[in-house]
Design a protein around this motif. Structure first.
Motif, PDB file in Angstrom:
ATOM      1  N   ASN A 188       0.801  -1.224   0.000  1.00 60.81           N
ATOM      2  CA  ASN A 188       0.000   0.000   0.000  1.00 60.81           C
ATOM      3  C   ASN A 188       0.836   1.277   0.000  1.00 60.81           C
ATOM      4  N   LEU A 189       2.147   1.136  -0.099  1.00 57.01           N
ATOM      5  CA  LEU A 189       3.048   2.288  -0.155  1.00 57.01           C
ATOM      6  C   LEU A 189       3.473   2.521  -1.602  1.00 57.01           C
ATOM      7  N   ASP A 190       3.592   3.774  -1.997  1.00 55.94           N
ATOM      8  CA  ASP A 190       4.029   4.042  -3.366  1.00 55.94           C
ATOM      9  C   ASP A 190       5.555   4.076  -3.441  1.00 55.94           C
ATOM     10  N   GLY A 191       6.057   4.119  -4.661  1.00 55.71           N
ATOM     11  CA  GLY A 191       7.500   4.100  -4.887  1.00 55.71           C
ATOM     12  C   GLY A 191       8.223   5.275  -4.252  1.00 55.71           C
ATOM     13  N   ILE A 192       7.592   6.455  -4.256  1.00 56.21           N
ATOM     14  CA  ILE A 192       8.209   7.641  -3.665  1.00 56.21           C
ATOM     15  C   ILE A 192       8.373   7.458  -2.156  1.00 56.21           C
ATOM     16  N   THR A 193       7.343   6.957  -1.498  1.00 55.69           N
ATOM     17  CA  THR A 193       7.407   6.722  -0.054  1.00 55.69           C
ATOM     18  C   THR A 193       8.520   5.726   0.269  1.00 55.69           C
ATOM     19  N   LEU A 194       8.576   4.645  -0.499  1.00 53.67           N
ATOM     20  CA  LEU A 194       9.622   3.644  -0.272  1.00 53.67           C
ATOM     21  C   LEU A 194      11.002   4.204  -0.591  1.00 53.67           C
ATOM     22  N   SER A 195      11.077   5.052  -1.603  1.00 57.52           N
ATOM     23  CA  SER A 195      12.354   5.673  -1.949  1.00 57.52           C
ATOM     24  C   SER A 195      12.809   6.602  -0.835  1.00 57.52           C
ATOM     25  N   ASN A 196      11.874   7.388  -0.287  1.00 55.59           N
ATOM     26  CA  ASN A 196      12.224   8.280   0.827  1.00 55.59           C
ATOM     27  C   ASN A 196      12.730   7.458   2.011  1.00 55.59           C
ATOM     28  N   TRP A 197      12.083   6.328   2.275  1.00 58.28           N
ATOM     29  CA  TRP A 197      12.520   5.451   3.359  1.00 58.28           C
ATOM     30  C   TRP A 197      13.945   4.953   3.088  1.00 58.28           C
ATOM     31  N   SER A 198      14.209   4.538   1.846  1.00 58.80           N
ATOM     32  CA  SER A 198      15.530   3.967   1.540  1.00 58.80           C
ATOM     33  C   SER A 198      16.636   5.024   1.597  1.00 58.80           C
ATOM     34  N   HIS A 199      16.261   6.312   1.520  1.00 59.43           N
ATOM     35  CA  HIS A 199      17.239   7.400   1.567  1.00 59.43           C
ATOM     36  C   HIS A 199      17.435   7.970   2.972  1.00 59.43           C
ATOM     37  N   ALA A 200      16.823   7.380   3.973  1.00 55.97           N
ATOM     38  CA  ALA A 200      16.925   7.892   5.341  1.00 55.97           C
ATOM     39  C   ALA A 200      18.383   7.959   5.792  1.00 55.97           C
ATOM     40  N   ALA A 201      18.651   8.873   6.706  1.00 51.57           N
ATOM     41  CA  ALA A 201      20.002   8.999   7.263  1.00 51.57           C
ATOM     42  C   ALA A 201      20.439   7.651   7.850  1.00 51.57           C
ATOM     43  N   ASN A 202      21.654   7.292   7.583  1.00 53.69           N
ATOM     44  CA  ASN A 202      22.255   6.037   8.060  1.00 53.69           C
ATOM     45  C   ASN A 202      21.693   4.778   7.405  1.00 53.69           C
ATOM     46  N   SER A 203      20.820   4.925   6.414  1.00 50.77           N
ATOM     47  CA  SER A 203      20.331   3.744   5.694  1.00 50.77           C
ATOM     48  C   SER A 203      21.497   3.124   4.929  1.00 50.77           C
ATOM     49  N   PRO A 204      21.365   1.864   4.532  1.00 52.94           N
ATOM     50  CA  PRO A 204      22.437   1.241   3.748  1.00 52.94           C
ATOM     51  C   PRO A 204      22.759   2.044   2.479  1.00 52.94           C
ATOM     52  N   TRP A 205      21.718   2.575   1.828  1.00 53.97           N
ATOM     53  CA  TRP A 205      21.947   3.389   0.629  1.00 53.97           C
ATOM     54  C   TRP A 205      22.760   4.629   0.993  1.00 53.97           C
ATOM     55  N   ALA A 206      22.355   5.333   2.060  1.00 47.96           N
ATOM     56  CA  ALA A 206      23.047   6.560   2.459  1.00 47.96           C
ATOM     57  C   ALA A 206      24.505   6.285   2.822  1.00 47.96           C
ATOM     58  N   GLN A 207      24.774   5.127   3.402  1.00 44.83           N
ATOM     59  CA  GLN A 207      26.149   4.772   3.771  1.00 44.83           C
ATOM     60  C   GLN A 207      27.010   4.466   2.549  1.00 44.83           C
ATOM     61  N   ALA A 208      26.378   3.946   1.491  1.00 44.85           N
ATOM     62  CA  ALA A 208      27.146   3.506   0.318  1.00 44.85           C
ATOM     63  C   ALA A 208      27.166   4.519  -0.825  1.00 44.85           C
TER      64      ALA A 208
END
Length: 161
Positions: free
Chosen positions: A110-130
Motif C-alpha cells: 500500500n506504499l508508493d514508490g516515492i514513499t519507499l524511496s524516501n525510506w531507503s534514503h533515510a540517514a544512516n540507511s544502507p543506501w546513504a552509507q554507500a
C-alpha cells in the motif's frame, strides 16, 4: 538463495493479480526490503545479486534491465525470466524465502514508490552509507543486515519489554 529477477517477478505478479501493479521504483525498493528482512530474520542472503547505490536508491541492475521499458508506469505484464521461464516460481523458493516475500508484500503493497524511496534514503540507511555521487557503488549485505536488525528487529522486540 534465488536470482533477483525471480523475486521481482513474484512482486510484479502479485501486483497484477491484486489489481495494483508496481512501478519499477517500487519494485526495486520491495526487493531491497525483502533482502534486508531476510538477512535480519534468517541470517541468510535472499537474492544472489548485489544492490547498487544509484541516485534514486538501491537498485539491482538486472531488474532495471528487465523492466526498464515500463519507465515510471505500472508494470502490467508478467515477465518471464530465463531462470523461471519453464518453472513455477513457487518451486524455486524455500518456505522461509516465500514467507519473507509474502511479509514484504503485505507491509509494502500500500506504499508508493516515492514513499519507499524516501525510506531507503533515510540517514544512516544502507543506501546513504554507500552512495557516492556519480558512482555505482555496491551496498554490502553486512550493512543491509545490520541496518535491518537495528531498525526492524530491535524496534519490534522493544515493544515487548
Amino acid at each position: 538463495m534465488v536470482s533477483a529477477e525471480v523475486i521481482a517477478k513474484e512482486f510484479v505478479n502479485k501486483g497484477i493479480e491484486e489489481g495494483d501493479p508496481v512501478t519499477q521504483m517500487k519494485l526495486q525498493k520491495m526487493v531491497f526490503f525483502a533482502q534486508g528482512l531476510h538477512l535480519a530474520l534468517h541470517q541468510e542472503i535472499l537474492c544472489n545479486e548485489p544492490f547498487y547505490a544509484w541516485k534514486f536508491g538501491p537498485v539491482v541492475p538486472s531488474i532495471y534491465q528487465l523492466y526498464k521499458k515500463w519507465g515510471s508506469s505500472p508494470i502490467v505484464e508478467k515477465a518471464a525470466t530465463p531462470e523461471s521461464a519453464n518453472t513455477n516460481n513457487a518451486d524455486l523458493l524455500t518456505s522461509s524465502e516465500r514467507e519473507t516475500l509474502d511479509y514484504t508484500w503485505e507491509i509494502t503493497k500500500n506504499l508508493d514508490g516515492i514513499t519507499l524511496s524516501n525510506w531507503s534514503h533515510a540517514a544512516n540507511s544502507p543506501w546513504a552509507q554507500a552512495y557516492a555521487k556519480g558512482e555505482n557503488t555496491i551496498i554490502s549485505n553486512s550493512i543491509i543486515k545490520e541496518y535491518f536488525e537495528q531498525n526492524l528487529i530491535r524496534q519490534s522486540a522493544g515493544t515487548e519489554s
